[in-house]
Design a protein around this motif. Structure first.
Motif, PDB file in Angstrom:
ATOM      1  N   GLY A   5       0.945  -1.056  -0.027  1.00  0.00           N
ATOM      2  CA  GLY A   5       0.086  -0.063   0.061  1.00  0.00           C
ATOM      3  C   GLY A   5       0.904   1.289   0.039  1.00  0.00           C
ATOM      4  N   ILE A   6       0.055   2.397  -0.481  1.00  0.00           N
ATOM      5  CA  ILE A   6       0.950   3.695  -0.343  1.00  0.00           C
ATOM      6  C   ILE A   6      -0.025   4.556   0.512  1.00  0.00           C
ATOM      7  N   ALA A   7       0.654   5.165   1.589  1.00  0.00           N
ATOM      8  CA  ALA A   7      -0.416   6.150   2.385  1.00  0.00           C
ATOM      9  C   ALA A   7       0.639   6.958   2.948  1.00  0.00           C
ATOM     10  N   LYS A   8      -0.090   8.028   3.459  1.00  0.00           N
ATOM     11  CA  LYS A   8       0.601   9.359   3.954  1.00  0.00           C
ATOM     12  C   LYS A   8       1.488   9.097   5.325  1.00  0.00           C
ATOM     13  N   LYS A   9       2.664   9.586   5.211  1.00  0.00           N
ATOM     14  CA  LYS A   9       3.538   8.946   6.193  1.00  0.00           C
ATOM     15  C   LYS A   9       2.996   9.177   7.747  1.00  0.00           C
ATOM     16  N   GLU A  10       1.950   9.865   7.851  1.00  0.00           N
ATOM     17  CA  GLU A  10       1.305   9.875   9.255  1.00  0.00           C
ATOM     18  C   GLU A  10       0.528   8.759   9.547  1.00  0.00           C
ATOM     19  N   ILE A  11       0.331   7.901   8.771  1.00  0.00           N
ATOM     20  CA  ILE A  11      -0.503   6.493   8.992  1.00  0.00           C
ATOM     21  C   ILE A  11       0.278   5.927  10.208  1.00  0.00           C
ATOM     22  N   ILE A  12       1.589   6.090  10.468  1.00  0.00           N
ATOM     23  CA  ILE A  12       2.181   5.501  11.595  1.00  0.00           C
ATOM     24  C   ILE A  12       1.604   5.741  13.178  1.00  0.00           C
ATOM     25  N   TRP A  13       0.886   6.838  13.201  1.00  0.00           N
ATOM     26  CA  TRP A  13       0.398   7.368  14.386  1.00  0.00           C
ATOM     27  C   TRP A  13      -1.191   6.589  14.606  1.00  0.00           C
ATOM     28  N   TYR A  14      -1.654   5.736  13.727  1.00  0.00           N
ATOM     29  CA  TYR A  14      -2.812   5.102  13.726  1.00  0.00           C
ATOM     30  C   TYR A  14      -2.874   3.989  14.643  1.00  0.00           C
ATOM     31  N   PRO A  15      -3.640   3.863  15.770  1.00  0.00           N
ATOM     32  CA  PRO A  15      -3.434   2.740  16.649  1.00  0.00           C
ATOM     33  C   PRO A  15      -3.487   1.290  15.824  1.00  0.00           C
ATOM     34  N   LEU A  16      -2.618   0.581  16.461  1.00  0.00           N
ATOM     35  CA  LEU A  16      -2.451  -0.860  15.791  1.00  0.00           C
ATOM     36  C   LEU A  16      -2.122  -1.078  14.337  1.00  0.00           C
ATOM     37  N   PHE A  17      -3.073  -0.554  13.538  1.00  0.00           N
ATOM     38  CA  PHE A  17      -3.042  -0.838  12.221  1.00  0.00           C
ATOM     39  C   PHE A  17      -1.734   0.036  11.533  1.00  0.00           C
ATOM     40  N   GLY A  18      -1.640   1.222  12.164  1.00  0.00           N
ATOM     41  CA  GLY A  18      -0.416   2.049  11.491  1.00  0.00           C
ATOM     42  C   GLY A  18       0.910   1.356  11.894  1.00  0.00           C
ATOM     43  N   GLN A  19       1.160   0.898  13.101  1.00  0.00           N
ATOM     44  CA  GLN A  19       2.140   0.383  13.388  1.00  0.00           C
ATOM     45  C   GLN A  19       2.644  -0.980  12.662  1.00  0.00           C
ATOM     46  N   LEU A  20       1.582  -1.728  12.370  1.00  0.00           N
ATOM     47  CA  LEU A  20       1.930  -2.956  11.720  1.00  0.00           C
ATOM     48  C   LEU A  20       2.130  -2.725   9.984  1.00  0.00           C
ATOM     49  N   TYR A  21       1.419  -1.703   9.728  1.00  0.00           N
ATOM     50  CA  TYR A  21       1.702  -0.978   8.259  1.00  0.00           C
ATOM     51  C   TYR A  21       3.135  -0.968   8.128  1.00  0.00           C
ATOM     52  N   VAL A  22       3.654  -0.130   8.971  1.00  0.00           N
ATOM     53  CA  VAL A  22       5.286   0.132   8.938  1.00  0.00           C
ATOM     54  C   VAL A  22       5.809  -1.068   9.148  1.00  0.00           C
ATOM     55  N   LEU A  23       5.671  -1.904  10.092  1.00  0.00           N
ATOM     56  CA  LEU A  23       6.253  -3.304  10.141  1.00  0.00           C
ATOM     57  C   LEU A  23       6.258  -4.208   8.945  1.00  0.00           C
ATOM     58  N   ALA A  24       5.190  -4.098   8.221  1.00  0.00           N
ATOM     59  CA  ALA A  24       4.900  -4.899   6.948  1.00  0.00           C
ATOM     60  C   ALA A  24       5.462  -4.199   5.742  1.00  0.00           C
ATOM     61  N   ASN A  25       6.504  -3.272   6.178  1.00  0.00           N
ATOM     62  CA  ASN A  25       7.152  -2.680   4.952  1.00  0.00           C
ATOM     63  C   ASN A  25       6.605  -2.109   3.857  1.00  0.00           C
ATOM     64  N   HIS A  26       5.351  -1.742   4.248  1.00  0.00           N
ATOM     65  CA  HIS A  26       4.277  -1.001   3.110  1.00  0.00           C
ATOM     66  C   HIS A  26       4.855   0.568   2.964  1.00  0.00           C
ATOM     67  N   LEU A  27       4.550   1.200   1.928  1.00  0.00           N
ATOM     68  CA  LEU A  27       5.181   2.447   1.571  1.00  0.00           C
ATOM     69  C   LEU A  27       4.492   3.563   2.074  1.00  0.00           C
ATOM     70  N   ARG A  28       5.333   4.672   2.495  1.00  0.00           N
ATOM     71  CA  ARG A  28       4.611   6.128   3.015  1.00  0.00           C
ATOM     72  C   ARG A  28       5.093   7.114   1.918  1.00  0.00           C
ATOM     73  N   ILE A  29       4.329   8.031   1.917  1.00  0.00           N
ATOM     74  CA  ILE A  29       4.597   9.372   1.298  1.00  0.00           C
ATOM     75  C   ILE A  29       4.814  10.280   2.117  1.00  0.00           C
ATOM     76  N   ASP A  30       5.610  11.242   1.966  1.00  0.00           N
ATOM     77  CA  ASP A  30       5.699  12.656   2.671  1.00  0.00           C
ATOM     78  C   ASP A  30       4.979  13.565   1.730  1.00  0.00           C
ATOM     79  N   ARG A  31       3.667  14.133   2.338  1.00  0.00           N
ATOM     80  CA  ARG A  31       2.965  15.044   1.535  1.00  0.00           C
ATOM     81  C   ARG A  31       3.319  16.554   1.893  1.00  0.00           C
ATOM     82  N   SER A  32       4.113  16.862   2.692  1.00  0.00           N
ATOM     83  CA  SER A  32       4.374  18.056   3.311  1.00  0.00           C
ATOM     84  C   SER A  32       4.541  19.212   2.396  1.00  0.00           C
TER      85      SER A  32
END
Length: 314
Positions: free
Chosen positions: A153-180
């Motif tokens: 998946g590709i999501a905004k980098k802030e997804i890491i702060w979503y409880p449970l799902f965000g942390q596993l998203y990062v652990l699963a090596n999915h991609l994040r985009i810096d939209r700043s």
């Protein structure tokens, strides 16, 4: 081709129509309606339809949501342990993330109990950029369940702060985009393409960039086209219908509305060029508008009642 799935929760029912019905008023008696007035009326109709379902059904809905949350906590904890063990092997973490999604997404949809109709499943296992409209938390569960193994998946980098799902998203090596800022976003896109090509992966992205509040299709951002041009992967549209009625944004009430997932044939991007990006975005957006029910089409697409005097207007 139609596939209703093999799970016990899948029911062989046809998707009910959510098209707006006529009021029965004769054309010559219809008052002149402006685009703004009609848009506001339809927004109010979409927002408040089916709100009065009774306390009993609301309590059942809350119980289902609590069970979903607890179940997701359990599976997330289990796969988080697996991810920690697999930290040295990034691709295996992606694969396990997909397996987590298949198990958890399917389980959550079974708990919610909505009847689901799946069409075009012959296009569901291709290496491609999968895109989907987004109007409900249920969309996430469906995408987790129905995208093939080897998809990131590709999501905004802030997804890491979503409880449970965000942390596993990062652990699963999915991609994040810096939209700043645009420069950071473009560089993030390039890194995403490099990762996809290096590891033979597929992508899943919501081209609207955010969740629709009323189920109507929002304008598409250009990011998915940039990804397609750089990777040359085909685009497989996933058209989700009914999810906005089953679980609305900001609501804790899940209704047993029928859902539909339709994979459209892959769109080749081999000959796409940068100078026509806007055309490609419009073409894919129009394709979605054609396949969505009337209540989910963009407001500009909704025909207005005409009077006799008017005749027949990332």
């Amino acid at each position: 081709m139609e596939n209703t799935g093999s799970g016990a929760f899948m029911r062989n029912r046809r998707l009910e129509s959510f098209l707006n019905t006529s009021s029965g008023q004769r054309v010559e008696e219809s008052p002149k309606v402006s685009v703004k007035d009609e848009s506001e009326r339809r927004l109010r109709t979409d927002k408040f339809a089916d709100d009065d379902d009774g306390w009993f059904l609301m309590i059942i809905s809350w119980i289902r949501i609590i069970i979903c949350f607890v179940s997701m906590m359990v599976t997330t904890f289990i796969w988080a342990l697996i991810m920690f063990v697999l930290i040295p092997w990034p691709y295996e973490r992606i694969r396990q993330g997909n397996i987590y999604g298949h198990v958890t997404g399917r389980m959550l949809m079974w708990i919610l109990g909505n009847p689901i109709k799946i069409e075009g499943s012959e296009y569901s296992n291709k290496r491609a950029i999968y895109i989907s409209n987004h109007a409900s938390p249920i969309d996430i569960f469906l995408i987790m369940w129905l995208t093939p193994t080897g998809t990131v998946g590709i999501a905004k980098k802030e997804i890491i702060w979503y409880p449970l799902f965000g942390q596993l998203y990062v652990l699963a090596n999915h991609l994040r985009i810096d939209r700043s800022n645009p420069t950071a976003a473009i560089e993030s896109m390039k890194e995403a393409v490099r990762a996809v090509l290096k590891n033979n992966l597929s992508l899943i992205i919501f081209p609207e960039g955010t969740r629709s509040k009323n189920g109507r299709l929002l304008p598409f951002k250009k990011g998915f086209v940039h990804l397609a041009i750089q990777s040359r992967l085909p685009i497989v549209p996933m058209v989700l219908t009914g999810t906005h009625r089953a679980w609305r944004k900001g609501s804790l009430h899940v209704r047993p509305a029928p859902l539909s997932v339709k994979y459209l044939p892959p769109i080749s991007t081999e000959n796409w060029t940068v100078d026509k990006i806007d055309d490609y975005v419009k073409m894919v957006h129009n394709l979605y508008a054609q396949h969505l029910p009337q209540t989910q089409k963009p407001l500009a697409e909704v025909p207005l009642v005409k009077t006799m005097a008017e005749g027949s207007s990332l």
